[in-house]
Every structure is written in structure tokens, then in C-alpha cells.
Design a protein around this motif. Structure first.
Motif, PDB file in Angstrom:
ATOM      1  N   GLU A 289       0.833  -1.204   0.000  1.00 35.31           N
ATOM      2  CA  GLU A 289       0.000   0.000   0.000  1.00 35.31           C
ATOM      3  C   GLU A 289       0.868   1.256   0.000  1.00 35.31           C
ATOM      4  N   ALA A 290       0.261   2.345  -0.486  1.00 38.44           N
ATOM      5  CA  ALA A 290       1.031   3.571  -0.733  1.00 38.44           C
ATOM      6  C   ALA A 290       1.751   4.082   0.518  1.00 38.44           C
ATOM      7  N   ASP A 291       1.081   4.029   1.685  1.00 37.91           N
ATOM      8  CA  ASP A 291       1.691   4.628   2.884  1.00 37.91           C
ATOM      9  C   ASP A 291       2.900   3.834   3.376  1.00 37.91           C
ATOM     10  N   ALA A 292       3.102   2.625   2.852  1.00 38.35           N
ATOM     11  CA  ALA A 292       4.239   1.812   3.300  1.00 38.35           C
ATOM     12  C   ALA A 292       5.451   1.978   2.378  1.00 38.35           C
ATOM     13  N   LYS A 293       5.297   2.834   1.371  1.00 38.65           N
ATOM     14  CA  LYS A 293       6.392   3.044   0.394  1.00 38.65           C
ATOM     15  C   LYS A 293       7.670   3.516   1.097  1.00 38.65           C
TER      16      LYS A 293
END
Ligand code: AMP
Length: 193
Positions: A74-78
Motif C-alpha cells: 500500500e502507498a503509505d508503506a512506500k
């Protein structure tokens, strides 16, 4: 920053993870929280996991590895993440290694909170009392019977995960019996933060 917090139930992983979230602006990925959310939402995964969780046992590797594999994409874990409560078995640690290798991600640190087992039940009971005082709901597994099973699961299945990372030379250990702020300072020092 990608890191893993290891330690028995009641070691303070959740508390330290919250502080790291604020410091680094990266999410805390707690498989326990995700599973509790699935139970609450009544998803098929939640239905499968509920009775095992309530009794203090471990949910299948397949389920938790699947949850984490989806979540790290997911994007926030990039920019990174803090794994709290995962991996809990050597098979999960191996699956995580494979997943990270596939996605070209590395781990920056694996931090284990070492806590005297005799202190753990008292900490869990305090967590339940604090939750009631704050008007919240006590976790179904924060009771002495389920706690015993959780501790056995930790000893038998999760302690070998520390040995797995120690063999790789990536494990760092912090004395989790110190006051919370001192534990935070030790972790900061280890991370060079
Ligand atoms: P926690 O909030 O980390 O204490 O997790 C609560 C419960 O969720 C555990 O006692 C297990 O039943 C289940 N659980 C959480 N993470 C895992 C995991 N990585 N592997 C298997 N079961 C897990």
C-alpha cells in the motif's frame, strides 16, 4: 526505515511502535490490529481467526503472510514500516524474506524487547485495567488463561524467530524492563535516530 519489533506479549512493542510512527512518519503494521479489525468487520479472514485469537493461539502462517504481503504494497508503506507482531514463526520470517527480496526491499533493523517473563502477566492485567479506565473494551485474549497460551506460543514458535535473525547477524536487543522512555531512547540509539 523498515523495521521489526520482536518480543513477548506485554513487552511494550505497541507502545514503542506508536512512538516510532510519530518519529519516522511511517505506519505501524500490527498483524494483531489487522486481525482484530477483520474480526470486527466480519470478513471471512476474521471469521477464521476469531476463535484461535480468543484462545491465545496463533493464526495460520498463510493468513498472516497474505495480510502482510498486501499491506506492504500500500502507498503509505512506500517510505517504510514498523512490523509489530509479525513475523511470529520462522516460516513467517522466511516468507517475509522472500517477499522483501521479490519487492526489492530490505530491513534496516530487527529490535527485540527482552522482558522478564514474570513481569508480563502483570503488564497485561494493567493494560486491561487502563483500557477499562479509558472507556474502551478489553481484548478478548487479555486474560490469564489466554495469556498462558500466548506465552507458550511465544516460547515455542516466536523465540526461534529471534534466533533466526541472530544467526543472520541482524538482531538488536533492548532491555524492555527499563522505564518506557528509556526503552525509547535505547531504540533511538540503535537506529541512530
Ligand atoms: P497481538 O495483538 O500482536 O498480541 O496479536 C493478537 C493475536 O492475533 C495473537 O495472539 C494471534 O492469535 C494473532 N496474531 C497476530 N499476529 C500474528 C502472527 N504474526 N501470526 C499468527 N497469529 C498472529
Amino acid at each position: 526505515m523498515r523495521l521489526i519489533l520482536l518480543g513477548p506479549p506485554g513487552a511494550g512493542k505497541g507502545t514503542q511502535a506508536e512512538r516510532l510512527v510519530k518519529k519516522f512518519g511511517i505506519p505501524q503494521l500490527s498483524t494483531g490490529d489487522m486481525l482484530r479489525a477483520a474480526v470486527k468487520a466480519g470478513t471471512p479472514t476474521g471469521a477464521k481467526a476469531k476463535s484461535v485469537m480468543d484462545a491465545g493461539g496463533l493464526v495460520s502462517d498463510e493468513i498472516v503472510v497474505g495480510i502482510i504481503a498486501d499491506r506492504v504494497r500500500e502507498a503509505d508503506a512506500k517510505r517504510g514500516f514498523i512490523l509489530d507482531g509479525f513475523p511470529r514463526t520462522v516460516a513467517q520470517a522466511e516468507a517475509l524474506d522472500a517477499l522483501l527480496a521479490r519487492t526489492d526491499m530490505g530491513l534496516d533493523a530487527i529490535v527485540e524487547l527482552k522482558v522478564d517473563e514474570k513481569a508480563l502477566l502483570g503488564r497485561i492485567e494493567k493494560r486491561a485495567r487502563d483500557m477499562v479506565a479509558a472507556g474502551g473494551t478489553v481484548r478478548a485474549d487479555d486474560n490469564p488463561e489466554a495469556f498462558k497460551v500466548r506465552l507458550d506460543a511465544y516460547r515455542e514458535q516466536t523465540a526461534p524467530v529471534s534466533a533466526y535473525y541472530a544467526r543472520k547477524g541482524t538482531l538488536k536487543t533492548v532491555d524492555g524492563m527499563m522505564p518506557i522512555d528509556d526503552v525509547t531512547k535505547s531504540i533511538d540509539r540503535l537506529l541512530g535516530a
